[in-house]
Enzyme design. Structure first.
Site, short mmCIF file in Angstrom:
data_model
loop_
_atom_site.label_atom_id
_atom_site.label_comp_id
_atom_site.label_asym_id
_atom_site.label_seq_id
_atom_site.Cartn_x
_atom_site.Cartn_y
_atom_site.Cartn_z
CG ASP A 92 27.43 43.10 -79.67
OD1 ASP A 92 26.49 42.48 -80.20
OD2 ASP A 92 28.11 42.61 -78.75
CG ASP A 123 30.37 36.57 -84.20
OD1 ASP A 123 29.14 36.58 -84.01
OD2 ASP A 123 31.20 36.42 -83.27
CD GLU A 156 26.41 36.92 -78.90
OE1 GLU A 156 26.44 35.73 -78.52
OE2 GLU A 156 27.40 37.49 -79.42
#
Length: 451
Positions: A92, A123, A156
């Site tokens: 995510d 990320d 997350e």
């Protein structure tokens, strides 16, 4: 990078890595289904599951977690009697924010000036590709010497705790001798770094109400209590004159022992405007790794365009508080809520609601896994010594894993160095860092198996 078969294999796999990261970045996998379609996150989860199956993973599953998202799990058996290593990343991503601020479309991986740009490139979709590269390099050079579990989280960035709750309900699933969290980053490009401390986080929504409805500011302003002004007063009380975070009862003067962050370099990394001061006291490392930090993430108030001359009856804000290792996030939440309630002026009605929380984390750097990683990073980075740094961000799963598996050694590495600009517009990843860290992870697995 020193020539060795693992490094040569990773280099040969980099074109495939770029293609795969392009595919993965294309999914708009923001786990906020009010803003982005659930199908985008489901597509990314299925991509990860298919990639694990293609690498021979067994028991590949999409885990329905309590927050309504999916995490992806797979297990690759190792030689008989070998250790087990858990590799973590998340698929995510943060919303793209102001898409007009992106030089290229946020969900299209684009190469520019030696970097690959796209939301999640560093990320943490790049972290998933890093894990795949490391495993493929080992398979091409004698095999993977340990059992490997992979867990790819689906929420997350939202801090809603789905995977943490799932792991607590199924503690046998993620058991491992060592855990590599691929969601951190080097101190800067070319400086091999493990993150040994993470700040925790709490999110609190605060609502202030003063009137039954908005009033004409000419007729009533000056005596009628303005809810927006009351909220601003309460939020301002969270900072001292120098900008330090001040939450009643919360310690704020801890120091960071370890790698230091040059103030001039920090200003450059953070792109602080000329003449604007940094906030807080102590070293930069103290402020971003060892001390609490409050941030007002958003305020519900009338926009400037279209605003009317009104005294506002109600206003609300979303407040984030980062808490350092050694501070309980649940206790910090209570202190933040109490502070806001105490410092809201004029008897205004105030209510607070916690909407997210993650505990801070501190690693045991004396474990054998750290020696194995230091040796691996030294090879991957041409003899450079591995550094220990903190990270201001939160990875709530770390503390959950540390509690569930106290015997496991936990290391944090990854692709989120300062130039990556994670969470901001124009996020990017350095392909050189992806290559070197994949080599380091592969060599770590080999070193750890032999230790």
């Amino acid at each position: 990078m020193s020539s060795n078969p693992v490094a040569e294999t990773v280099l040969s796999l980099m074109p495939r890595a770029k293609t795969e990261l392009t595919e993965l970045v294309a999914f708009k996998s923001v786990a906020d289904f009010d803003q982005f379609p659930r199908s985008e996150s489901e597509g990314a989860a299925n991509w990860v599951a298919d990639a694990l199956r293609a690498e021979g993973f067994q028991d590949v599953a999409l885990l329905d977690t309590p927050d309504g998202t999916q995490s992806v799990y797979g297990y690759l058996p190792g030689p008989e009697g070998s250790k087990t290593v858990l590799l973590y990343a998340h698929y995510d991503v943060q919303p793209p924010l102001d898409e007009a601020g992106w030089r290229t479309p946020p969900f299209e991986l684009t190469e520019r000036d030696g970097r690959w740009y796209g939301r999640g490139a560093a990320d943490c979709k790049g972290g998933l590709i890093m894990h795949l590269l490391a495993l493929r390099a080992l398979k091409a050079n004698g095999g993977v010497p340990v059992g490997v579990k992979v867990i790819a989280e689906g929420s997350e960035e939202q801090g809603t705790g789905g995977l943490e709750r799932y792991a607590e309900e199924h503690p046998e699933l993620l058991t491992a001798d060592a855990i590599v969290i691929g969601d951190s980053g080097n101190f800067r490009v070319g400086v091999p770094t493990v993150t040994t401390a993470l700040r925790g986080m709490t999110l609190v929504r605060v609502q202030v109400d003063t009137l039954e409805g908005n009033l004409h500011s000419g007729q009533f302003g000056g005596a009628a209590p303005d809810a927006l002004s009351a909220l601003i007063r309460a939020l301002d009380s969270l900072r001292a004159e120098d900008g330090s975070t001040t939450v009643d009862g919360l310690a704020g003067a801890s120091s960071w022992e370890g790698l230091q962050y040059d103030e001039a370099q920090f200003r450059k990394d953070a792109k602080v405007l000329d003449g604007v001061e940094l906030i807080g006291s102590g070293t930069v490392a103290d402020r971003i790794w060892a001390r609490p930090a409050v941030t007002v993430l958003g305020i519900d108030a009338p926009p400037v365009v279209g605003a009317t001359p009104s005294v506002q009856a109600g206003a609300r804000a979303l407040v984030s508080l980062r808490v350092p290792a050694g501070v309980d996030a649940a206790e910090a939440t209570k202190l933040l809520q109490a502070h806001l309630e105490t410092h809201t002026p004029w008897g205004a009605r105030v209510s607070t609601e916690q909407i997210g929380q993650g505990q801070p984390f501190r690693a045991d750097t004396t474990s054998p896994a750290y020696a194995a990683m230091a040796e691996a990073m030294g090879v991957a980075y041409d003899g450079a010594e591995m550094q220990y740094a903190g990270q201001g961000g939160s990875i709530p799963l770390c503390n959950t894993l540390a509690s569930l598996y106290p015997q496991a050694e936990i290391l944090l590495i990854g692709l989120s160095e300062p130039e990556a600009q994670i969470h901001a517009v124009n996020e990017s990843v350095s392909p050189d860092e992806l290559e070197r860290l994949a080599v380091a992870e592969a060599l770590f697995l080999r070193n750890y198996a032999a230790g």
